[in-house]
Design a protein around this motif. Sequence first.
Motif, PDB file in Angstrom:
ATOM      1  N   LYS A 137      -8.098   3.593  -5.916  1.00 36.45           N
ATOM      2  CA  LYS A 137      -6.833   3.165  -5.326  1.00 36.45           C
ATOM      3  C   LYS A 137      -6.966   2.897  -3.836  1.00 36.45           C
ATOM      4  O   LYS A 137      -6.398   1.920  -3.317  1.00 36.45           O
ATOM      5  N   ARG A 141      -6.110  -0.702  -2.326  1.00 37.12           N
ATOM      6  CA  ARG A 141      -5.050  -0.791  -1.318  1.00 37.12           C
ATOM      7  C   ARG A 141      -5.608  -1.242   0.030  1.00 37.12           C
ATOM      8  O   ARG A 141      -4.910  -1.923   0.798  1.00 37.12           O
ATOM      9  N   HIS A 144      -5.693  -4.879  -0.200  1.00 38.82           N
ATOM     10  CA  HIS A 144      -4.331  -5.408  -0.098  1.00 38.82           C
ATOM     11  C   HIS A 144      -3.896  -5.554   1.362  1.00 38.82           C
ATOM     12  O   HIS A 144      -3.115  -6.455   1.701  1.00 38.82           O
ATOM     13  N   ASP A 149      -6.921  -9.341  -3.504  1.00 41.72           N
ATOM     14  CA  ASP A 149      -6.725  -8.524  -4.695  1.00 41.72           C
ATOM     15  C   ASP A 149      -7.877  -8.755  -5.654  1.00 41.72           C
ATOM     16  O   ASP A 149      -8.800  -9.520  -5.373  1.00 41.72           O
ATOM     17  N   HIS A 195       0.354  -4.398  -9.969  1.00 33.08           N
ATOM     18  CA  HIS A 195       1.165  -3.930  -8.832  1.00 33.08           C
ATOM     19  C   HIS A 195       1.695  -2.514  -9.072  1.00 33.08           C
ATOM     20  O   HIS A 195       1.791  -1.709  -8.140  1.00 33.08           O
ATOM     21  N   TYR A 199      -0.599  -0.411  -6.598  1.00 33.67           N
ATOM     22  CA  TYR A 199       0.214  -0.377  -5.388  1.00 33.67           C
ATOM     23  C   TYR A 199       1.390   0.594  -5.489  1.00 33.67           C
ATOM     24  O   TYR A 199       2.107   0.800  -4.516  1.00 33.67           O
ATOM     25  N   GLU A 201       4.161   0.262  -7.264  1.00 27.28           N
ATOM     26  CA  GLU A 201       5.478  -0.353  -7.360  1.00 27.28           C
ATOM     27  C   GLU A 201       6.168   0.057  -8.659  1.00 27.28           C
ATOM     28  O   GLU A 201       5.523   0.385  -9.656  1.00 27.28           O
TER      29      GLU A 201
END
Length: 578
Positions: A137, A141, A144, A149, A195, A199, A201
């Motif tokens: 992660k 990230r 990002h 990506d 996502h 991320y 989300e």
Amino acid sequence: MTKSLPHPDRSRDISQPLDRLSPDERMKVRSDYLRGTIKEGLLDAITGAVSGEDNAKLMKFHGIYVQDDRDLRDERRRQKLEPAYSFLIRLRLPGGVCTPAQWRKLDELARAYGNGSLRVTTRQTFQFHWVLKNDLKDTIRGLHEVLIDTIAACGDVVRGVMASVNPGLSSLHAEVYDAAKRLSEHAMPNMRAYHEIWYGEERVATSEPEEPFLGKQYLPRKFKIGFVIPPINDIDVYTQDLGFIAIAENGRLQGFNITIGGGMGRTDQAPETYPRLGDVIGFIPKDRLLAATDAVIGVQRDHGDRVTRAHARFKYTIDDLGLDWVKAEIERRMGFALAPARPFALTTNGDAYGWAKGEDGRHHFTLFVENGRIVNRENLALLDGLRAIAEVHQGTFRLTPNQNVVIADIPEKEKSKIAALLKAYGLDHRNDQSLLRLNSMACVALPTCGLAMAESERYLPALVTRIEKILAANGLEQEPITIRMTGCPNGCARPYVAEIALTGRAPGKYNLYFGGGFFGQRLNKMYLENVGEEAILAAISEIAAHYARDRTPGEHFGDFTIRAGYVKEVRAGREFND
């Protein structure tokens, strides 16, 4: 509008019952649009992998492969330990272009999580190797943060879109790169799962289909797209499922000739599998690019083989249904007929090393990176040198399809600064390399690739050194010859169009191929099966001596091996295994 021909085999349609489909097709359907239980599997502290029956395969759609250190596999098995798991992360980087800020972030992540190494792939992107589960992660990230990506870098989707690198054609390259980037954004899956998992989300409830074009089953297999700018065929356009050959007049892009049905992968001892080169089917104006792409992908989505996975690539769809039928169906879906293909000429699939000046006055330096591995070694601090350049560079970096790096778009006033850094770190070493080495390419293979049966990246440099001695003994050291190696028959380094190619069969054993086209226009043919280095060098020595004696002016090595009768010319994929 061209009418569709009668469909020759309705049993291939996507609408067939689920229980008839291959296990991977059923997995995709039940995955909840590629979510699976990846989020939960990442939390499992018992294993260094990701638990869950389907998650290792589903993570490929997220650009991530689970791997293990195969150098340690036997010892860990004896100690009753699970494999030394780590992860490969592949970036989505259309056309292989990145900014200095992005490069600096990649360098930071490579040092923190990727064992101090970046790998340039044969599809113009980067891979991180050796990333541990707990660092996944943070790595994604971190990407990002600089707008990169890993969506669709793997899996049964449109993979990273390639684009020719020609530093001398500034305006045309810029327009073709823009087309590649636009197409990449258009063809990628929506991937809300990405996502949510990476991320953090929240899932958004909606009544609209999550994947309106691809559906729950996505594509039958991977689908590769590339743009080439003649006369340099650096992307090997004929090996792409869908290729676009840029047609320009007076330096201005008019449109594209379309090729369909290329693909390298095959399976040893399975004659029904074979590499295939794409067919040129016509021309489209540049404003029809997305419509043509949707039509071609739609044909494969609806008619590709979803029962037998080894037979699911677009090349087999075309050979089974017929090129005429597929072309007519593409035209029906587009709503217009393709124009006749326009003239073009390709002359090489290699890179032009060193300095070049573009039409816009900016400078470019193409740097040789052997087998794409950017790492600090005792005799070459490549990782450090490129980071130092990224800290002052005001242009871009371009990755080439031959695993090299172009320091691009250098303003005139900054050229001396870049040149000084190249010298300080010893990076301008192209004149110390043979033409054979400069035209060599290898996949990663051992120790990380789970499919590898033999060495590739770690072995090819030493083998090239031995072949260099053979060529020098025959006065051929200035002869450009393409050589490519893979650790298995899947063809990630595009070996089946090389003049000399080796694909792994077992530790120290390879199939040896000759006869590929110098600019990627012809498949090669197996000369020796499952042999070791001694037999490989003996065969190359014999043919090189004959080539030195009897070649005609301008005759390439691959052409000679056919004319001299060492291998038969392969005119179509189905002849490859004959």
